[in-house]
Design a protein around this motif. Structure first.
Motif, short mmCIF file in Angstrom:
data_model
loop_
_atom_site.label_atom_id
_atom_site.label_comp_id
_atom_site.label_asym_id
_atom_site.label_seq_id
_atom_site.Cartn_x
_atom_site.Cartn_y
_atom_site.Cartn_z
N GLY A 226 0.83 -1.21 0.00
CA GLY A 226 0.00 0.00 0.00
C GLY A 226 0.87 1.26 0.00
O GLY A 226 0.59 2.22 -0.72
N LYS A 227 1.96 1.23 0.79
CA LYS A 227 2.86 2.41 0.84
C LYS A 227 3.54 2.60 -0.51
O LYS A 227 3.67 3.73 -1.00
N MET A 228 3.98 1.49 -1.11
CA MET A 228 4.62 1.58 -2.44
C MET A 228 3.61 2.06 -3.48
O MET A 228 3.91 2.87 -4.35
N GLU A 229 2.40 1.54 -3.37
CA GLU A 229 1.33 1.90 -4.32
C GLU A 229 1.04 3.40 -4.28
O GLU A 229 0.88 4.04 -5.32
N ASN A 230 1.04 3.94 -3.07
CA ASN A 230 0.70 5.35 -2.90
C ASN A 230 1.66 6.23 -3.71
O ASN A 230 1.24 7.20 -4.34
N VAL A 231 2.94 5.87 -3.70
CA VAL A 231 3.94 6.64 -4.45
C VAL A 231 3.81 6.35 -5.95
O VAL A 231 3.85 7.25 -6.79
N ALA A 232 3.64 5.06 -6.26
CA ALA A 232 3.64 4.64 -7.67
C ALA A 232 2.45 5.21 -8.46
O ALA A 232 2.56 5.41 -9.67
N GLN A 233 1.34 5.47 -7.79
CA GLN A 233 0.14 5.91 -8.54
C GLN A 233 0.41 7.16 -9.38
O GLN A 233 -0.02 7.23 -10.53
N SER A 234 1.13 8.13 -8.80
CA SER A 234 1.46 9.34 -9.58
C SER A 234 2.74 9.12 -10.37
O SER A 234 2.82 9.52 -11.55
N ALA A 235 3.74 8.47 -9.74
CA ALA A 235 5.05 8.33 -10.38
C ALA A 235 4.95 7.55 -11.70
O ALA A 235 5.64 7.88 -12.67
N LEU A 236 4.11 6.52 -11.73
CA LEU A 236 4.03 5.68 -12.94
C LEU A 236 2.90 6.09 -13.89
O LEU A 236 2.72 5.47 -14.95
N ALA A 237 2.17 7.13 -13.51
CA ALA A 237 1.05 7.58 -14.36
C ALA A 237 1.51 7.99 -15.77
O ALA A 237 0.86 7.64 -16.75
N PRO A 238 2.67 8.70 -15.90
CA PRO A 238 3.06 9.13 -17.26
C PRO A 238 3.25 7.98 -18.23
O PRO A 238 3.06 8.14 -19.43
N ILE A 239 3.63 6.77 -17.71
CA ILE A 239 3.80 5.65 -18.67
C ILE A 239 2.58 4.71 -18.65
O ILE A 239 2.61 3.63 -19.24
N ARG A 240 1.52 5.11 -17.94
CA ARG A 240 0.27 4.30 -17.92
C ARG A 240 0.62 2.83 -17.64
O ARG A 240 0.29 1.94 -18.42
N PHE A 241 1.32 2.59 -16.52
CA PHE A 241 1.96 1.30 -16.24
C PHE A 241 0.99 0.19 -15.80
O PHE A 241 1.10 -0.96 -16.22
N ALA A 242 0.02 0.54 -14.97
CA ALA A 242 -0.75 -0.49 -14.24
C ALA A 242 -1.92 -1.06 -15.04
O ALA A 242 -2.32 -0.50 -16.06
N PRO A 243 -2.50 -2.16 -14.54
CA PRO A 243 -3.69 -2.72 -15.22
C PRO A 243 -4.93 -1.83 -15.09
O PRO A 243 -5.87 -1.97 -15.86
N SER A 244 -4.91 -0.95 -14.08
CA SER A 244 -6.03 0.01 -13.93
C SER A 244 -5.49 1.42 -14.12
O SER A 244 -4.57 1.82 -13.41
N ILE A 245 -6.07 2.15 -15.05
CA ILE A 245 -5.72 3.57 -15.19
C ILE A 245 -6.96 4.37 -14.77
O ILE A 245 -8.07 4.11 -15.24
N TYR A 246 -6.71 5.30 -13.83
CA TYR A 246 -7.80 6.16 -13.34
C TYR A 246 -7.71 7.53 -14.00
O TYR A 246 -6.61 8.10 -14.08
N TYR A 247 -8.88 8.04 -14.40
CA TYR A 247 -8.94 9.37 -15.01
C TYR A 247 -9.88 10.27 -14.21
O TYR A 247 -10.98 9.85 -13.87
N LYS A 248 -9.40 11.49 -13.94
CA LYS A 248 -10.31 12.51 -13.42
C LYS A 248 -10.65 13.42 -14.59
O LYS A 248 -9.77 14.05 -15.17
N LEU A 249 -11.94 13.45 -14.93
CA LEU A 249 -12.38 14.20 -16.11
C LEU A 249 -13.32 15.33 -15.70
O LEU A 249 -14.10 15.19 -14.76
N LYS A 250 -13.26 16.42 -16.44
CA LYS A 250 -14.16 17.56 -16.21
C LYS A 250 -15.03 17.75 -17.44
O LYS A 250 -14.55 17.70 -18.56
#
Ligand SMILES: C[S@@+](CC[C@H](N)C(=O)[O-])C[C@H]1O[C@@H](n2cnc3c(N)ncnc32)[C@H](O)[C@@H]1O
Length: 251
Positions: A226-250
């Motif tokens: 969970g601690k690693m995940e918390n950092v990785a969520q933003s850090a790995l976002a630019p390469i769309r690394f994970a099986p789940s990609i979350y989008y905040k849309l307006k």
């Protein structure tokens, strides 16, 4: 089959959760504490602090309701499965409204909600353009949508393709069907183009469930992952690394 029938988009229900104990079988027996935590972390980072009206689209039994109930004056869960919705009602009573129906024809008027989310559902939908159109329609101008997308371009999927364990090419931008299953995965570029074409503005992206592996879960446990995940969520976002990609849309 006539030509016009052939060209009709496929809106069939590919996953009927009526009578399926999703909570027990998938979450509890499947020991998915880490994935549940990863979803919650992302939602906390992306959902607005205060909303008047909010809908959890394909929200099932309300697994994530305690994340949005404190943020919204009026919350609704929408789902196809009446048994999932009955479980939600049993747990949350008057705190939540439930509405059943089909994603391709949402039973809500235009511009009803100022917030919505849709988590772990895109893999059930073949016609994402129609889904995105419906989500956009029911959102008020200025409203926020948090949408999780099943990513087809992950490292394990690349290895499976390179070593001929899967015929699905993760670099092909078109939606793909998971081998042997009626489930769909989406390329980030395809989905992001779709959001923009619909009129959404992409405000933030997170890479979620980065360490979804039975081995890693066994070695590290939920707390450390969970601690690693918390950092990785933003850090790995630019390469769309994970099986789940979350989008905040307006809208
Ligand atoms: C994997 S579950 C996710 C539930 C919840 N969002 C969560 O993260 O715990 C997928 C949900 O999508 C719903 N669903 C599948 N097809 C649907 C459709 N065509 N219209 C509305 N809901 C649908 C299912 O009934 C199920 O509750």
């Amino acid at each position: 089959m006539t030509k016009s029938e052939k060209n009709k988009p496929d809106h069939s229900i590919v996953a009927d959760y009526n009578g399926y104990d999703y909570k027990k079988i998938f979450w509890e027996d499947g020991k998915r504490d880490y994935e549940d935590l990863a979803d919650r972390m992302a939602i906390r980072k992306l959902l607005p602090e205060h909303m008047e009206s909010f809908v959890d689209i394909a929200g099932g039994y309300g697994r994530l309701a305690d994340e949005y109930l404190p943020r919204a004056e009026k919350s609704t869960i929408f789902d196809y499965s009446k048994t999932e919705l009955a479980d939600a009602k049993k747990k949350y009573g008057d705190k939540i409204s439930t509405k059943s129906g089909d994603i391709y024809d949402l039973p809500f008027k235009d511009e009803t909600f100022d917030g919505l989310m849709m988590i772990r559902a895109t893999h059930h939908f073949k016609d994402m353009p129609k889904v995105v159109e419906e989500l956009y329609r029911v959102l008020k101008p200025g409203g926020t949508a948090v949408i999780e997308v099943a990513n087809k371009k992950t490292l394990p999927k690349m290895f499976r393709f390179w070593f001929k364990k899967s015929s699905v090419n993760p670099f092909d931008k078109n939606p793909s069907k998971i081998d042997g299953l009626t489930m769909y995965n989406y390329h980030p570029k395809y989905i992001e183009d779709l959001f923009k074409k619909q009129g959404f503005k992409i405000e933030k992206v997170l890479s979620v469930s980065n360490f979804r592996s039975a081995k890693l879960k066994k070695i590290f446990g939920t707390k450390t992952l969970g601690k690693m995940e918390n950092v990785a969520q933003s850090a790995l976002a630019p390469i769309r690394f994970a099986p789940s990609i979350y989008y905040k849309l307006k809208k």
